[in-house]
Design a protein around this motif. Structure first.
Motif, PDB file in Angstrom:
ATOM      1  N   SER A  70       0.808  -1.226   0.000  1.00  0.00           N
ATOM      2  CA  SER A  70       0.000   0.000   0.000  1.00  0.00           C
ATOM      3  C   SER A  70       0.841   1.275   0.000  1.00  0.00           C
ATOM      4  O   SER A  70       0.309   2.370   0.096  1.00  0.00           O
ATOM      5  N   THR A 102       2.933   4.501  -1.149  1.00  0.00           N
ATOM      6  CA  THR A 102       2.717   5.471  -2.226  1.00  0.00           C
ATOM      7  C   THR A 102       3.856   6.488  -2.346  1.00  0.00           C
ATOM      8  O   THR A 102       3.734   7.462  -3.089  1.00  0.00           O
ATOM      9  N   THR A 155      -3.753   0.521  -2.728  1.00  0.00           N
ATOM     10  CA  THR A 155      -3.940   1.856  -2.176  1.00  0.00           C
ATOM     11  C   THR A 155      -4.944   1.872  -1.030  1.00  0.00           C
ATOM     12  O   THR A 155      -6.027   1.305  -1.143  1.00  0.00           O
ATOM     13  N   HIS A 156      -4.554   2.517   0.069  1.00  0.00           N
ATOM     14  CA  HIS A 156      -5.396   2.750   1.263  1.00  0.00           C
ATOM     15  C   HIS A 156      -5.655   1.498   2.103  1.00  0.00           C
ATOM     16  O   HIS A 156      -6.463   1.556   3.036  1.00  0.00           O
ATOM     17  N   TRP A 188      -5.142   2.039   5.725  1.00  0.00           N
ATOM     18  CA  TRP A 188      -6.216   2.872   6.282  1.00  0.00           C
ATOM     19  C   TRP A 188      -7.436   2.023   6.597  1.00  0.00           C
ATOM     20  O   TRP A 188      -8.065   2.194   7.654  1.00  0.00           O
ATOM     21  N   LEU A 208     -12.754   1.657  -3.732  1.00  0.00           N
ATOM     22  CA  LEU A 208     -11.781   2.491  -4.440  1.00  0.00           C
ATOM     23  C   LEU A 208     -12.206   2.792  -5.865  1.00  0.00           C
ATOM     24  O   LEU A 208     -12.702   1.914  -6.571  1.00  0.00           O
ATOM     25  N   ARG A 249      -7.655   6.295  -7.873  1.00  0.00           N
ATOM     26  CA  ARG A 249      -7.148   5.814  -6.581  1.00  0.00           C
ATOM     27  C   ARG A 249      -7.791   6.537  -5.408  1.00  0.00           C
ATOM     28  O   ARG A 249      -7.297   6.462  -4.275  1.00  0.00           O
ATOM     29  N   GLU A 250      -8.893   7.216  -5.641  1.00  0.00           N
ATOM     30  CA  GLU A 250      -9.596   7.911  -4.563  1.00  0.00           C
ATOM     31  C   GLU A 250     -10.597   6.983  -3.902  1.00  0.00           C
ATOM     32  O   GLU A 250     -11.182   6.103  -4.543  1.00  0.00           O
ATOM     33  N   LEU A 251     -10.815   7.198  -2.606  1.00  0.00           N
ATOM     34  CA  LEU A 251     -11.782   6.400  -1.862  1.00  0.00           C
ATOM     35  C   LEU A 251     -13.202   6.685  -2.329  1.00  0.00           C
ATOM     36  O   LEU A 251     -13.557   7.839  -2.601  1.00  0.00           O
ATOM     37  N   ARG A 297     -14.492  -0.051   6.097  1.00  0.00           N
ATOM     38  CA  ARG A 297     -13.557   0.123   7.216  1.00  0.00           C
ATOM     39  C   ARG A 297     -14.216  -0.245   8.547  1.00  0.00           C
ATOM     40  O   ARG A 297     -13.608  -0.909   9.389  1.00  0.00           O
TER      41      ARG A 297
END
Length: 292
Positions: A31, A33, A54-55, A58, A255, A260-262, A270
């Motif tokens: 993950s 970046t 990615t993320h 998180w 995603l 690549r934005e949530l 989550r």
């Protein structure tokens, strides 16, 4: 959360438990970046980023809350992949002789996804040059080895008093079967649990984690299409009580795979993962109490 015991510029970030510790270590190796200045890639950054998980760190931020330790890489897997063996090297990438042994995997040869990636997920060459052996050696010594040593140290410490649990955390592209060159047998599951076909983790624990996700409405597959890679081979030994389980999350759950934005629903995933972690922690406490 507690501060990591490595400074922010280091290749490994470690978040320690903020509640009573349990023998649980979770790692997110893909993950990162922070793209190193010496990468020297010759493709658009957006193409490289498609290989990121990615993320993921998180999504799993509740690990310390239940008493576990969370480890994650800060650098991208396309620079060097800590979930590959250090001998998984494609010699055709190199401009000069490699001084050690090599044992390239099938994925290294066919997909360009070895220790150091040679191709993007779209099968485009990442470099317009050949790498020197010293470049690859630098990546191993400065990134791969510190991550592997940190994870090994934490897992050894977790197992001092008996069994220990290791969750190897990933995300998978929503077109995973296509990316692997396979015909999809059906829709990709929301969650894929990999235990190297039963060799890195007990069936009891794999099934327990599967139930935890299914009870929250997620579809779960076992070892299809991902069974796990080198970190499970290194650290999984269920006969000794060393449980290592890979968890892949379908990126479409949280995603935008292009930017690549949530997605707005990422927080729901989550929250559900936090619940899964509570179930896992309860299981671990039950097992460890029985060994006390």
């Amino acid at each position: 959360m507690p501060s990591a015991f490595l400074p922010p510029h280091q290749p490994v970030q470690i978040v320690l438990p903020d509640s009573t510790a349990i023998p649980l270590v979770c790692d997110s190796p893909h993950s990162g970046t922070d793209y190193p200045a010496d990468f020297g890639y010759a493709v658009p950054l957006a193409d490289l980023r498609k290989s990121e998980d990615t993320h993921v760190q998180w999504l799993w931020n509740a690990v310390p809350t239940v008493g576990g330790t969370l480890v994650h890489a800060t650098f991208p897997r396309s620079y060097i992949d800590v979930n590959r063996h250090e001998r998984d090297i494609d010699l055709t990438m190199l401009a000069d002789a490699w001084p050690g042994e090599v044992a390239p995997s099938e994925r290294c040869i066919t997909l360009g996804n070895g220790l150091v990636f040679s191709q993007t997920t779209a099968r485009s060459p990442i470099y317009a040059r050949r790498l020197t052996a010293s470049e690859v050696a630098h990546r191993i010594e400065s990134y791969w080895r510190p991550y592997r040593h940190a994870l090994a140290h934490l897992l050894a410490g977790a197992a001092v008093r008996g069994p220990r649990w290791h969750l190897n955390l990933h995300s998978m592209p929503s077109n995973a079967y296509e990316r692997l060159g396979r015909v999809a047998p059906g829709p990709l599951a929301d969650v894929v649990l990999g235990d190297l076909n039963g060799s890195s983790c007990s069936a009891i624990f794999t099934e327990m984690v599967g139930r935890a996700f299914r009870s929250r409405g997620y579809t779960v597959a076992i070892n299809d299409p991902y069974a796990g890679q080198d970190l499970l081979r290194e650290f999984g030994d269920p006969a000794r009580g060393h449980e290592s389980l890979q968890i892949e999350l379908n990126r479409a759950l949280y995603l935008n795979e292009q930017t690549r934005e949530l997605l707005p629903r990422a927080q729901d995933l989550r929250d559900d993962i936090a619940g899964v972690l509570q179930d896992i922690a309860a299981h671990i406490r039950g097992v460890t109490n029985s060994h006390a």
